[in-house]
Design an enzyme around this catalytic site. Sequence first.
Site, mmCIF file in Angstrom:
data_model
loop_
_atom_site.group_PDB
_atom_site.id
_atom_site.type_symbol
_atom_site.label_atom_id
_atom_site.label_comp_id
_atom_site.label_asym_id
_atom_site.label_seq_id
_atom_site.Cartn_x
_atom_site.Cartn_y
_atom_site.Cartn_z
ATOM 1 C CE1 TYR A 1 -3.358 3.041 0.491
ATOM 2 C CE2 TYR A 1 -3.689 2.548 2.820
ATOM 3 C CZ TYR A 1 -4.110 3.283 1.826
ATOM 4 O OH TYR A 1 -4.699 4.164 2.194
ATOM 5 C CE LYS B 1 -5.851 1.376 -0.757
ATOM 6 N NZ LYS B 1 -6.381 1.788 0.584
#
Length: 302
Positions: free
Chosen positions: A137, A165
């Site tokens: 992320y 992400k």
Amino acid sequence: MNKKPFQGTGTALATPFKRDGSIDEAALRRFVEFQISEGIDMLLPCGTTGEGATLEVDETERVLSIVLEQARGRVPVIVGAGSNSTGKAIQATKAAKRLGADGVLSVGPYYNKPTQQGFYEHFKAIAESVDIPIIVYNVPGRTSSNIEARTMLRLAEVPNIVAVKEASGNLGQIMDIIKDRPADFRVLSGDDAIALAIVAMGGDGLVSVVSNEAPRMMREIIDAGLAGDLVRARELQYRLLPLMNANFMESNPIPVKAALAMMGLMEEVYRLPLVPMGSANREKFQKIVEELGLLQSVGAGK
């Protein structure tokens, strides 16, 4: 559409709390059922939107267990398990594996401000310690450090690092990753408003905030984009765009939790230092929610 693993629309689940601050387990089960019934592809508890930073270790494990129990294998469950301490991130990732998570979302180390080599060694150490799919992320707006494309592409070669992400907002950087990634490495948007653009450039989907409130419509946008139906995708995108933007008129998840309370899906209770939305913003925000018809959704008015 036959989607590949970690492709499509995932909801970064908000965590329901009771007035005494404890986890509202019944509301969480209802919320998971709502998400699945609306056709969401993945569930991601205990991340930023789930106020994961203020959950104790036992609470994180309990939330994960409830989501897994309620999902019953119908959709993958990917739990937030990151830390700015590599050792703590490994411990959290091992716990996720033990409890049966389908993967983990591992945030770039915050506060420490590692070098690019530090990012690489951090995620490589986690991946080598635990055999579970890992989604990296990248969210420099919260961590103050950006994982550059060249570093992400190195990480994409680590066997169980399966996706990123990407919430840098840097479309050039995201295109560099999409262009040169391995064929089985997924690129997921971390921003609702630019998710369609990322899918149009060859990305694989989204980890969404707005799908807490409007899971079916957000999934339809991404599905249309993945199918190449950009006319339909744009139509839905511009309909939902006001809510995508309004969800960040105050710090996430303040607005989204306010909307979920308006919809009757959970109480509007936050963990400090987050506090309820200010009255001026609330009036504007409620109007947007009403115009989308979300107050007629499951549970509204109860």
